[in-house]
Design an enzyme around this catalytic site. Structure first.
Site, mmCIF file in Angstrom:
data_model
loop_
_atom_site.group_PDB
_atom_site.id
_atom_site.type_symbol
_atom_site.label_atom_id
_atom_site.label_comp_id
_atom_site.label_asym_id
_atom_site.label_seq_id
_atom_site.Cartn_x
_atom_site.Cartn_y
_atom_site.Cartn_z
ATOM 1 C CE LYS A 34 -1.523 2.940 2.835
ATOM 2 N NZ LYS A 34 -1.606 4.201 2.075
ATOM 3 C CD GLU A 70 13.651 0.413 8.965
ATOM 4 O OE1 GLU A 70 14.141 1.395 9.547
ATOM 5 O OE2 GLU A 70 14.194 -0.701 8.931
ATOM 6 C CD GLU A 98 10.485 12.476 11.519
ATOM 7 O OE1 GLU A 98 9.319 12.091 11.715
ATOM 8 O OE2 GLU A 98 11.318 11.799 10.903
ATOM 9 C CB CYS A 118 13.639 8.971 8.263
ATOM 10 S SG CYS A 118 14.263 7.895 6.990
HETATM 11 P P1 NAD Z 1 2.720 8.437 7.640
HETATM 12 O O1 NAD Z 1 2.913 7.631 8.871
HETATM 13 O O2 NAD Z 1 1.757 9.525 7.632
HETATM 14 O O3 NAD Z 1 2.300 7.474 6.453
HETATM 15 C C1 NAD Z 1 3.087 6.341 6.114
HETATM 16 C C2 NAD Z 1 2.176 5.283 5.576
HETATM 17 O O4 NAD Z 1 1.398 4.777 6.662
HETATM 18 C C3 NAD Z 1 1.178 5.796 4.534
HETATM 19 O O5 NAD Z 1 1.086 4.855 3.489
HETATM 20 C C4 NAD Z 1 -0.108 5.892 5.323
HETATM 21 O O6 NAD Z 1 -1.252 5.738 4.523
HETATM 22 C C5 NAD Z 1 0.037 4.722 6.275
HETATM 23 N N1 NAD Z 1 -0.782 4.791 7.477
HETATM 24 C C6 NAD Z 1 -1.214 5.885 8.135
HETATM 25 N N2 NAD Z 1 -1.989 5.512 9.180
HETATM 26 C C7 NAD Z 1 -2.046 4.161 9.174
HETATM 27 C C8 NAD Z 1 -2.700 3.188 9.995
HETATM 28 N N3 NAD Z 1 -3.454 3.544 11.031
HETATM 29 N N4 NAD Z 1 -2.522 1.880 9.700
HETATM 30 C C9 NAD Z 1 -1.747 1.512 8.648
HETATM 31 N N5 NAD Z 1 -1.137 2.373 7.827
HETATM 32 C C10 NAD Z 1 -1.266 3.694 8.098
HETATM 33 O O7 NAD Z 1 4.187 8.894 7.217
HETATM 34 P P2 NAD Z 1 4.551 9.829 5.991
HETATM 35 O O8 NAD Z 1 4.120 11.194 6.412
HETATM 36 O O9 NAD Z 1 4.065 9.245 4.726
HETATM 37 O O10 NAD Z 1 6.133 9.719 5.979
HETATM 38 C C11 NAD Z 1 6.927 10.474 6.798
HETATM 39 C C12 NAD Z 1 7.374 9.662 7.990
HETATM 40 O O11 NAD Z 1 8.035 8.479 7.561
HETATM 41 C C13 NAD Z 1 8.379 10.411 8.809
HETATM 42 O O12 NAD Z 1 8.104 10.236 10.175
HETATM 43 C C14 NAD Z 1 9.697 9.725 8.446
HETATM 44 O O13 NAD Z 1 10.690 9.843 9.410
HETATM 45 C C15 NAD Z 1 9.279 8.337 8.225
HETATM 46 N N6 NAD Z 1 10.250 7.636 7.362
HETATM 47 C C16 NAD Z 1 11.099 6.742 7.948
HETATM 48 C C17 NAD Z 1 12.060 6.094 7.178
HETATM 49 C C18 NAD Z 1 13.005 5.105 7.804
HETATM 50 O O14 NAD Z 1 13.724 4.429 7.080
HETATM 51 N N7 NAD Z 1 13.040 4.973 9.113
HETATM 52 C C19 NAD Z 1 12.116 6.330 5.807
HETATM 53 C C20 NAD Z 1 11.236 7.245 5.238
HETATM 54 C C21 NAD Z 1 10.291 7.888 6.044
#
Ligand code: NAD
Length: 501
Positions: free
Chosen positions: A197, A271, A403, A305
């Site tokens: 997804k 992650e 963050e 991140c």
């Molecule tokens: P987000 O958590 O808003 O969304 C990430 C994904 O999770 C999306 O596909 C979203 O639809 C899904 N999601 C949201 N709520 C959910 C739920 N209740 N159940 C299942 N899935 C759900 O994050 P974002 O804004 O898309 O990305 C930014 C974040 O990602 C930042 O915090 C960043 O640090 C992190 N990130 C981490 C890494 C890493 O390697 N650690 C890499 C890239 C991004």
């Protein structure tokens, strides 16, 4: 922020030369069982270009029924995919890498248009995607387990590494294709099938990937369902036939997925966010720090991140470092992704995220911080924010602990090594960190004491497919990249044969 700073930052605008062509777009619908399912009846979601604020296209809002269909396809495919011998699986993953390489330009155009990232960053992402598939194609043939042998009398033990079955994957918007590849490549390499997804904001490159590799993978091995996290992502986390859920995203989404997954006791791989401290000692090469942070802090508009977002510098060299850093930041080229090849900073990904980053800045100013450069939005179309360095930041201010995920760096000072380490570790996240020093003892000892899954010494934000990526504490658990990821997506079985007489 001074008026001069604000005037200096302008957004370089696109010439339109590399604009998205309608034929670049992936087919409509979810990719299930080897084909795009007609989603004309479904509700849809608009996909926005954050540089132009225009609607690029619409994608289907997935439902629980779509999740069920995708999982059913993945379940149907898992037994035969697991039996494909390593050499053949490896050849298929190499063919996937070749196909992506042949279609590099279209993926770069789609990724840039959907995320606003500079073309140079989108090229890195596609090249990284190709290398991830090539690495996993090679690594899967070289995995070994404990030697078979008699460890109990007259009993031969054989240790098998097996696929888990079906893995659900949820990806973020900052590196849509690359983060999908970091999951899909090791998951398939380890012999699992997958349902992905993508972020509801940036699904285009993942759908295009599915279109491009559709004829290379048996139906059902790779499935993509677009839609919202609390419906599709949560549906995968809850599904009884999904054996593991892997999410890259925010801490809140990670917690939600872990809670949902607990009901079926499926494995979880997370992650999550980062707040990387950059610990600069008085013996560091300050020019190297400043030039390195120009990239490490502002790459992908700071929506990274591992971004070097939280500088902790020894008080005796703080002013010198800030001067050098500000000089670098003033030179950053901000613009629409395809305005020119030297664009370094694009817009933020969405209006909501732009508002969020600006709210972080407002709060920082309320808490007493001052912008040495930047500090405001940029005028005109698109979600552009000035590259910003915040100084005079009070200890514990929210901009140093939460963050921000934008082009914003904070600078704080410390007086001794223990204080530096304690403050660096005094955040709930532990994804990555860096130490800058010319002292050999410190370069090892401080790195060892920092609570982060990756620590760079005299460098920051350099990654390779051979080495693991993942966090400690609130940054989650599980590892992307390297043979550690292959391990995470496998399970260990012990088979014991009695051969006594
Ligand atoms: P987000 O958590 O808003 O969304 C990430 C994904 O999770 C999306 O596909 C979203 O639809 C899904 N999601 C949201 N709520 C959910 C739920 N209740 N159940 C299942 N899935 C759900 O994050 P974002 O804004 O898309 O990305 C930014 C974040 O990602 C930042 O915090 C960043 O640090 C992190 N990130 C981490 C890494 C890493 O390697 N650690 C890499 C890239 C991004």
């Amino acid at each position: 922020m001074s008026v001069t700073d604000h005037q200096r930052s302008v957004v370089r605008r696109s010439t339109g030369a590399t604009k998205l062509d309608p034929t670049d777009l992936p087919p409509a619908g979810h990719f299930i069982d080897g084909a795009f399912r007609d989603a004309r009846a479904a509700e849809t979601l608009e996909i926005i270009n954050p540089a132009s604020e225009e609607v690029i296209t619409e994608v289907a809002l997935g439902t629980a029924a779509d999740v069920d269909a995708a999982v059913a396809a993945a379940v149907k495919a898992k037994v035969s995919w697991a039996r494909v011998v390593p050499k053949q699986r490896s050849e298929i993953l190499h063919a996937v890498a070749d196909r992506i390489a042949q279609n590099r330009d279209v993926l770069v155009r789609l990724e840039s248009a959907n995320t606003g990232k500079p073309v140079s960053v989108a090229r890195d992402d596609v090249d990284g995607t190709i290398d991830t598939f090539r690495f996993m194609a090679g690594a899967l043939r070289a995995t070994t387990s404990m030697a078979a042998g008699d460890y109990a009398e007259s009993h031969l033990s054989v240790i098998l590494r097996e696929p888990l079955g079906v893995v659900g994957v949820v990806t973020p918007w900052n590196y849509p294709l690359l983060m999908a590849a970091w999951k899909i490549a090791p998951i398939l390499a380890a012999g699992n099938t997958v349902v992905v997804k993508p972020s509801e904001q940036t699904p285009l490159s993942t759908l295009k990937f599915a279109e491009l590799v559709a004829d290379l993978l048996p139906p059902g091995v790779l499935n993509v369902v677009t839609g919202l996290g609390p419906v599709v992502g949560s549906g995968l986390a809850a599904h009884a036939a999904v054996d593991m859920i892997a999410l890259t995203g925010s801490v809140g989404s990670g917690k939600a997925v872990a809670r949902t997954a607990a009901d079926t006791l499926k494995r979880v791989h997370l992650e999550l966010g980062g707040k990387a401290p950059v610990v600069v000692f008085d013996d560091a090469d300050l020019d190297l720090v400043a030039t390195s942070l120009r990239t490490a802090s502002f790459y992908n508009s700071g929506q990274e991140c591992g971004a070097a977002c939280r500088v902790l510098v020894h008080e005796s060299v703080a002013d010198q470092l800030v001067d050098r850093l500000v000089a670098q930041v003033r030179e950053l080229v901000v613009g629409e992704p395809d305005a020119s090849d030297d664009i370094e900073v694009g817009p933020l990904v969405s209006k909501a995220h732009y508002d969020r980053v600006l709210a972080h800045l407002d709060r920082a100013f309320d808490e007493g911080a001052r912008a040495a450069v930047g500090g405001a939005a940029l005028e005109g179309t698109g979600y552009f924010v000035q590259p910003t360095v915040l100084v005079d930041v009070p200890a514990g201010a929210s901009c140093t602990t939460e963050e921000v995920f934008g082009p914003v760096v904070t600078v704080e000072t410390f007086t001794d090594e223990d204080e530096a380490i304690n403050r660096a570790n005094d955040v709930p996240l532990g994804l990555s960190a860096s130490v800058w020093t010319s002292d050999a003892r410190r370069s090892h000892d401080v790195a060892a004491r920092l609570d982060a899954g990756t620590v760079w010494v005299n460098s920051h934000l350099v990654l390779a497919n051979e080495v693991p990526w993942g966090g400690f504490k609130g940054s989650g658990y599980g590892r992307d990249l390297s043979i550690y990821a292959l391990d995470d997506y496998s399970r260990t079985k012990h088979v014991m044969h009695y051969h006594g007489r």
